[in-house]
Every structure is written in structure tokens, then in C-alpha cells.
Design an enzyme around this catalytic site. Structure first.
Site, PDB file in Angstrom:
ATOM      1  CG  HIS A 150      -1.707   1.228   1.429  1.00  0.00           C
ATOM      2  ND1 HIS A 150      -3.002   1.374   0.972  1.00  0.00           N
ATOM      3  CD2 HIS A 150      -1.397   2.396   2.053  1.00  0.00           C
ATOM      4  CE1 HIS A 150      -3.450   2.573   1.301  1.00  0.00           C
ATOM      5  NE2 HIS A 150      -2.489   3.214   1.965  1.00  0.00           N
ATOM      6  CD  GLU A 151       1.934   3.406   3.706  1.00  0.00           C
ATOM      7  OE1 GLU A 151       2.123   4.495   3.107  1.00  0.00           O
ATOM      8  OE2 GLU A 151       0.959   3.218   4.451  1.00  0.00           O
ATOM      9  CG  HIS A 154       0.266   6.159  -0.633  1.00  0.00           C
ATOM     10  ND1 HIS A 154      -0.804   6.913  -1.085  1.00  0.00           N
ATOM     11  CD2 HIS A 154      -0.170   5.537   0.502  1.00  0.00           C
ATOM     12  CE1 HIS A 154      -1.834   6.744  -0.265  1.00  0.00           C
ATOM     13  NE2 HIS A 154      -1.477   5.913   0.693  1.00  0.00           N
ATOM     14  CD  GLU A 225      -4.667   6.344   2.259  1.00  0.00           C
ATOM     15  OE1 GLU A 225      -4.448   5.124   2.472  1.00  0.00           O
ATOM     16  OE2 GLU A 225      -3.758   7.178   2.116  1.00  0.00           O
TER      17      GLU A 225
END
Length: 291
Positions: A150-151, A154, A225
Site C-alpha cells: 500500500h505504501e 503511494h 487511499e
């Protein structure tokens, strides 16, 4: 995960306020005011210069600020202290290569009991992925993999740069409207007091409008997100990404049961429902979107 947004906004507000004060103190810094009132075109140009300068300075400082304020200990990829640190670096680098990144992010750990992680940095070439000791202790390997993916998503999506551009636009309106409001207020006092009142009013209105402007950034953060969740699912697998969100939900539910509500509300992952001040959507919504 919302800490990167919080520290970016905090840095932006402080930088923007500093630039505005300096500009106001420079002789001629208020030259958008003439005998006929405000030169709106000149004020808009000044506002854009201040707004985007503050935003890009905040972006440039984002990685350094995160390290200092969170106490992140960066793991040297060639000299990890433990086998676990080596595994963490290798995971992040593997996911980064899968995401198409040509420069590997720095990887760090910071001491915190909270289950948390964040990604930040001015560019894809100078990025940082940091995880808390609480996350490493509370989550299993599959959940950690989902969080890291997930990071990394980003970073691959360029969310920090896009947010910087949005923040620059917001800053421009904040500076523009704050000076118009300050000019109006200064018209209601004696002429000799007007410059002082104008200066103070700029600071007060700029702080107030910055808070309102942050709601736009929060809304954008919540929107991104969902994209990072999908990106994490592509990198680590949908099951691992969903498992990471469910693990985070289980953790937050346990915290709510163990802590006083007023304390739980202060925690980044402690909100029951999404509010306009949330940097992240409700976990149930994220899990449902991913499903």
C-alpha cells in the site's frame, strides 16, 4: 498511515506563515494595495508565488521532517542490523521493483506502539517507507506485506507530488482571501493603526483559512487511499491487501474496547467513522471497495 499527511500539512502551514510574514515585512511587500484599493491581479500573482513556494518547500522537507519528528531509524540496505531488517528492506525493494520504481525507497523503523506505516518524500527517487515497531509486533507477515505494498503504491502513484500541487492551489486561495479580509478589517481602524492591524489580521485569517483549506487536502487524501489499496492489491495480491485492512480493523476495535473514548479519538486509526477531518476513509468502506 495518515502521519505523512499530517506532517506535510504542519510543515506547509509553518512555511507558508513564515514566507507570508517575511513578505509582509519587506518594503513594498504590500504593493498590491494602491490609492484605489486592492490590485487583485497583482495580489493573485503574489498569492500564487507564496502559495506554491510554501508547498514545494514543504515537499522538499517532507522526508527530513518525517525522520526528525518520528525518530525514524533508516536501515542501511547493505548493512542491516538484523535478519528481520534485511527481510523488511528486501520486501520493500521487491515491491518497488514490481511497481516499476527505478530508485529504491529508503526503509526505516520508528519506535511506536501504534500499528502504523507511512510513505513520504519529494520524488520517487527520494522516497521513504517507514513502519512502526507496533505494526511489526502486531501484524503477521501477510498483513505486513499488504501494508508495505500500500505504501509503495503511494510512491508509485506520485501521491505526494500531486498533493503538493493541490496544496499550492489551496495555499494561493488562502493567501489571496486572507489579504482581502485583512484589508477590509484594516479599513475600520484609525489610519495610523491600519498597517499593524493589517499585518496581524493577515496572520489570523491565514491560519483560519489554512484550517479550512486542509479539508480539501483531507478529502483528496481519502480519495487516494482507495487507489493505494488497489495498487497494493496489484503488488502483493488482493488477499494480502484485504487481510492487512482487516488486521488493522481488528487492532482498532481492540483499542476502542481497551481505551477511553476521548483517548481513542486522538489516534490516527481510532476513528469509528470517516469525518471531514479524516485523512483515511472508514476501514469498512476500504475493505468493501477492495472486495
Amino acid at each position: 498511515m495518515g502521519k505523512r499527511i499530517f506532517y506535510f500539512l504542519l510543515t506547509n502551514a509553518l512555511v507558508l506563515l513564515t514566507i507570508s510574514i517575511v513578505v509582509s515585512l519587506i518594503p513594498g511587500g504590500l504593493n498590491y494595495i494602491n490609492d484605489g484599493g486592492i490590485n487583485f491581479g497583482q495580489l493573485l500573482i503574489l498569492s500564487a508565488i507564496i502559495g506554491f513556494t510554501g508547498s514545494f518547500i514543504s515537499l522538499a522537507m517532507s522526508r527530513w521532517m518525517a525522520k526528525q519528528m518520528m525518530g525514524v531509524q533508516v536501515i542501511h540496505p547493505d548493512q542491516p542490523a538484523t535478519e528481520y531488517e534485511r527481510d523488511l528492506v528486501e520486501r520493500v525493494h521487491r515491491l518497488s521493483r514490481a511497481a516499476g520504481l527505478t530508485h529504491m525507497p529508503e526503509v526505516g523503523i520508528y519506535q511506536s506502539p501504534e500499528v502504523n506505516a507511512f510513505a513520504t518524500g519529494p520524488t520517487k527517487r527520494r522516497s521513504l517507507v517507514a513502519v512502526s515497531t507496533g505494526l511489526l509486533e502486531e501484524m503477521d507477515d501477510d498483513a505486513i506485506e499488504g501494508v508495505l505494498a500500500h505504501e509503495v503504491a503511494h510512491i508509485a502513484n506520485g501521491d505526494m507530488v500531486t498533493m503538493t500541487l493541490l496544496q499550492g492551489v489551496v495555499n494561493t486561495f488562502v493567501v489571496f482571501l486572507a489579504r482581502i479580509a485583512a484589508f477590509i478589517v484594516s479599513r475600520f481602524v484609525r489610519e495610523e493603526m491600519a498597517p499593524i492591524v493589517h499585518f496581524i489580521a493577515i496572520i489570523v485569517f491565514q491560519i483560519a483559512f489554512s484550517i479550512l483549506g486542509s479539508l480539501v487536502v483531507f478529502a483528496y487524501s481519502r480519495h487516494r487511499e482507495f487507489h493505494a489499496d488497489r495498487g497494493g492489491a496489484d503488488l502483493a495480491g488482493k488477499d494480502k491487501m484485504k487481510h492487512a485492512l482487516e488486521s488493522l480493523k481488528a487492532y482498532t476495535n481492540r483499542i476502542k474496547a481497551d481505551e477511553d473514548t476521548s483517548i481513542a479519538a486522538l489516534k490516527i486509526n481510532g476513528r469509528r467513522k470517516t469525518s471531514i477531518f479524516s485523512t483515511h476513509p472508514d476501514l469498512d468502506d476500504r475493505i468493501q471497495r477492495l472486495s
